[in-house]
Motif scaffolding. Structure first.
Motif, PDB file in Angstrom:
ATOM      1  N   PHE A  56     -16.782  29.242  67.463  1.00  0.00           N
ATOM      2  CA  PHE A  56     -15.315  29.212  67.374  1.00  0.00           C
ATOM      3  C   PHE A  56     -14.745  30.630  67.316  1.00  0.00           C
ATOM      4  O   PHE A  56     -15.345  31.530  66.722  1.00  0.00           O
ATOM      5  CB  PHE A  56     -14.896  28.396  66.148  1.00  0.00           C
ATOM      6  CG  PHE A  56     -15.345  26.965  66.254  1.00  0.00           C
ATOM      7  CD1 PHE A  56     -14.601  26.041  66.968  1.00  0.00           C
ATOM      8  CD2 PHE A  56     -16.559  26.554  65.681  1.00  0.00           C
ATOM      9  CE1 PHE A  56     -15.036  24.724  67.092  1.00  0.00           C
ATOM     10  CE2 PHE A  56     -16.997  25.245  65.806  1.00  0.00           C
ATOM     11  CZ  PHE A  56     -16.239  24.319  66.520  1.00  0.00           C
ATOM     12  N   CYS A  57     -13.592  30.763  67.941  1.00  0.00           N
ATOM     13  CA  CYS A  57     -12.940  32.062  68.045  1.00  0.00           C
ATOM     14  C   CYS A  57     -12.603  32.607  66.647  1.00  0.00           C
ATOM     15  O   CYS A  57     -11.969  31.920  65.843  1.00  0.00           O
ATOM     16  CB  CYS A  57     -11.666  31.924  68.881  1.00  0.00           C
ATOM     17  SG  CYS A  57     -10.738  33.448  69.010  1.00  0.00           S
ATOM     18  N   ALA A  58     -12.968  33.853  66.382  1.00  0.00           N
ATOM     19  CA  ALA A  58     -12.696  34.459  65.078  1.00  0.00           C
ATOM     20  C   ALA A  58     -11.223  34.842  64.934  1.00  0.00           C
ATOM     21  O   ALA A  58     -10.761  35.129  63.839  1.00  0.00           O
ATOM     22  CB  ALA A  58     -13.587  35.688  64.891  1.00  0.00           C
ATOM     23  N   ARG A  59     -10.488  34.849  66.048  1.00  0.00           N
ATOM     24  CA  ARG A  59      -9.057  35.197  65.981  1.00  0.00           C
ATOM     25  C   ARG A  59      -8.187  33.978  65.738  1.00  0.00           C
ATOM     26  O   ARG A  59      -7.253  34.020  64.933  1.00  0.00           O
ATOM     27  CB  ARG A  59      -8.619  35.868  67.283  1.00  0.00           C
ATOM     28  CG  ARG A  59      -9.070  37.302  67.338  1.00  0.00           C
ATOM     29  CD  ARG A  59      -8.470  38.176  68.409  1.00  0.00           C
ATOM     30  NE  ARG A  59      -7.629  37.575  69.418  1.00  0.00           N
ATOM     31  CZ  ARG A  59      -7.256  38.211  70.520  1.00  0.00           C
ATOM     32  NH1 ARG A  59      -7.679  39.452  70.727  1.00  0.00           N
ATOM     33  NH2 ARG A  59      -6.483  37.639  71.411  1.00  0.00           N
ATOM     34  N   CYS A  60      -8.472  32.854  66.465  1.00  0.00           N
ATOM     35  CA  CYS A  60      -7.546  31.710  66.377  1.00  0.00           C
ATOM     36  C   CYS A  60      -8.238  30.403  65.992  1.00  0.00           C
ATOM     37  O   CYS A  60      -7.567  29.415  65.737  1.00  0.00           O
ATOM     38  CB  CYS A  60      -6.804  31.537  67.697  1.00  0.00           C
ATOM     39  SG  CYS A  60      -7.795  30.774  68.983  1.00  0.00           S
ATOM     40  N   GLY A  61      -9.561  30.371  65.950  1.00  0.00           N
ATOM     41  CA  GLY A  61     -10.255  29.175  65.489  1.00  0.00           C
ATOM     42  C   GLY A  61     -10.553  28.146  66.566  1.00  0.00           C
ATOM     43  O   GLY A  61     -11.244  27.160  66.304  1.00  0.00           O
ATOM     44  N   ASP A 120     -15.569  33.762  75.520  1.00  0.00           N
ATOM     45  CA  ASP A 120     -14.141  33.872  75.806  1.00  0.00           C
ATOM     46  C   ASP A 120     -13.401  32.723  75.156  1.00  0.00           C
ATOM     47  O   ASP A 120     -13.884  31.583  75.156  1.00  0.00           O
ATOM     48  CB  ASP A 120     -13.904  33.840  77.324  1.00  0.00           C
ATOM     49  CG  ASP A 120     -14.446  35.091  78.004  1.00  0.00           C
ATOM     50  OD1 ASP A 120     -14.655  36.105  77.306  1.00  0.00           O
ATOM     51  OD2 ASP A 120     -14.663  35.044  79.234  1.00  0.00           O
ATOM     52  N   CYS A 121     -12.220  33.025  74.640  1.00  0.00           N
ATOM     53  CA  CYS A 121     -11.377  31.994  74.035  1.00  0.00           C
ATOM     54  C   CYS A 121     -10.218  31.706  74.979  1.00  0.00           C
ATOM     55  O   CYS A 121      -9.379  32.574  75.229  1.00  0.00           O
ATOM     56  CB  CYS A 121     -10.864  32.457  72.675  1.00  0.00           C
ATOM     57  SG  CYS A 121      -9.710  31.277  71.953  1.00  0.00           S
ATOM     58  N   ALA A 122     -10.162  30.476  75.483  1.00  0.00           N
ATOM     59  CA  ALA A 122      -9.093  30.102  76.421  1.00  0.00           C
ATOM     60  C   ALA A 122      -7.760  29.981  75.699  1.00  0.00           C
ATOM     61  O   ALA A 122      -6.702  30.190  76.297  1.00  0.00           O
ATOM     62  CB  ALA A 122      -9.441  28.784  77.111  1.00  0.00           C
ATOM     63  N   ALA A 123      -7.791  29.679  74.398  1.00  0.00           N
ATOM     64  CA  ALA A 123      -6.544  29.454  73.656  1.00  0.00           C
ATOM     65  C   ALA A 123      -5.762  30.752  73.424  1.00  0.00           C
ATOM     66  O   ALA A 123      -4.542  30.784  73.558  1.00  0.00           O
ATOM     67  CB  ALA A 123      -6.853  28.769  72.328  1.00  0.00           C
ATOM     68  N   CYS A 124      -6.473  31.841  73.068  1.00  0.00           N
ATOM     69  CA  CYS A 124      -5.750  33.074  72.729  1.00  0.00           C
ATOM     70  C   CYS A 124      -6.135  34.250  73.633  1.00  0.00           C
ATOM     71  O   CYS A 124      -5.590  35.340  73.495  1.00  0.00           O
ATOM     72  CB  CYS A 124      -5.965  33.446  71.261  1.00  0.00           C
ATOM     73  SG  CYS A 124      -7.595  34.159  70.923  1.00  0.00           S
ATOM     74  N   GLY A 125      -7.064  34.021  74.534  1.00  0.00           N
ATOM     75  CA  GLY A 125      -7.466  35.099  75.445  1.00  0.00           C
ATOM     76  C   GLY A 125      -8.439  36.092  74.820  1.00  0.00           C
ATOM     77  O   GLY A 125      -8.732  37.130  75.416  1.00  0.00           O
TER      78      GLY A 125
HETATM   79 ZN    ZN Z   1      -8.921  32.456  70.189  1.00  0.00          ZN
END
Ligand code: ZN
Length: 315
Positions: free
Chosen positions: A148-153, A166-171
């Motif tokens: 899971f993305c450490a920036r947005c979860g 890569d996180c598609a939600a926050c880039g």
């Molecule tokens: Zn993210």
């Protein structure tokens, strides 16, 4: 190559071909592509060799779809594949979770080979096999624990042949971590400072070690850790050698340090004991002749540095 680079996991000059990571899917489709296999962090070994299998081998039916592009050997792309979802018959969880798991798991599709604990086989592997196994284990474990993305979860996805998420939600982009650890050969005259942690085999002593903290140099970390753990003040510090240590994600910085003081004040929260050991006593311990002291385990950088110190080859 410096003697210091001959440490276990010291590297084999693997061509990591980072520039090809973006085309890993196409490389995977090549007929000559090969994969090394891991099961719950344990590499697939046959004799003293890390096995490389074609990607259409029957055992790959149990591998997860995501593979990691490790690099090229003689132009051949090498990947690592993870079989952790496979359930061997009669699995003994207690043995599996022990410090030096002696059990081996055999998959019916590769009956001559076995998944073995890397700590147990690392000194038998060639430098190339050790580098491939250590890299595969470290990156695979990073993916397992960083879904899971450490920036947005949001859930992130593997990219760049396994060297990125890569996180598609926050880039956001995330990269495999390596945690810096200092391990130090602290000497005073003819003696070296060694300590032991609770739970180690009886009598085993090794060099003191600890994580480098944010904002700290390697030298400062050496001085701080030695003072915290043993109460000894350290003067000059020099770098000797490094070792990737994929248990799970450390990079060990082997250093030498000169003690300015010798009085030991142990921090029981950090270590169980610390002692000064003379060169003669340590030589006895390495020869298996010491009454009470067992040396650091072979393959670990502590063993390597102590051996170099005993033979006056700290270069
Ligand atoms: Zn993210």
């Amino acid at each position: 190559m410096k003697i210091a680079e001959t440490v276990t996991f010291g590297g084999s000059r693997l061509d990591r071909a980072a520039e090809m990571r973006g085309t890993a899917d196409a490389l995977k489709a090549q007929n000559d592509a090969r994969a090394v296999l891991l099961w719950r962090g344990k590499p697939l070994i046959c004799g003293d060799d890390l096995l490389r299998l074609p990607l259409d081998h029957p055992v790959m039916a149990d591998a997860s779809a995501a593979t990691i592009f490790l690099g090229r050997e003689d132009g051949v792309p090498v990947f690592s594949a993870d079989l952790s979802e496979w359930e061997p018959e009669g699995l003994d969880d207690e043995t599996l979770n022990s410090f030096l798991d002696p059990s081996e798991q055999r998959h019916p599709a590769v009956p001559d080979a076995a998944f073995a604990e890397l700590r147990a086989v690392m000194t038998r592997l060639s430098p190339r096999d050790a580098e491939l196994a250590a890299t595969a284990k470290a990156v695979t474990e990073w993916h397992r624990t960083h879904r899971f993305c450490a920036r947005c979860g949001a859930e992130s996805a593997m990219a760049m042949g396994g060297w990125q998420r890569d996180c598609a939600a926050c880039g956001g982009h995330h990269f495999p971590r390596t945690d810096p650890v200092v391990i130090m050969l602290i000497t005073h005259g003819n003696s070296v400072l060694v300590g032991r942690s609770p739970g180690w085999p009886e009598g085993m002593y090794s060099l003191l070690a600890g994580f480098v903290e944010p904002g700290e140099t390697i030298e400062a970390a050496v001085r701080r850790e030695v003072f915290e753990e043993a109460g000894v003040r350290v003067g000059a510090v020099s770098y000797l050698s490094s070792q990737p240590w994929p248990f799970p994600a450390s990079l060990m910085f082997g250093c030498a340090g000169e003690a300015l003081t010798t009085k030991l004040t142990i921090d029981p929260e950090e270590i169980e004991d610390a002692i000064w050991v003379t060169r003669e006593e340590m030589a006895d311990a390495f020869a298996g002749n010491h009454q009470t002291i067992l040396p650091a385990r072979k393959g670990a950088i502590a063993h390597f540095l102590l051996e170099a110190w005993l033979s006056d080859r700290l270069d």
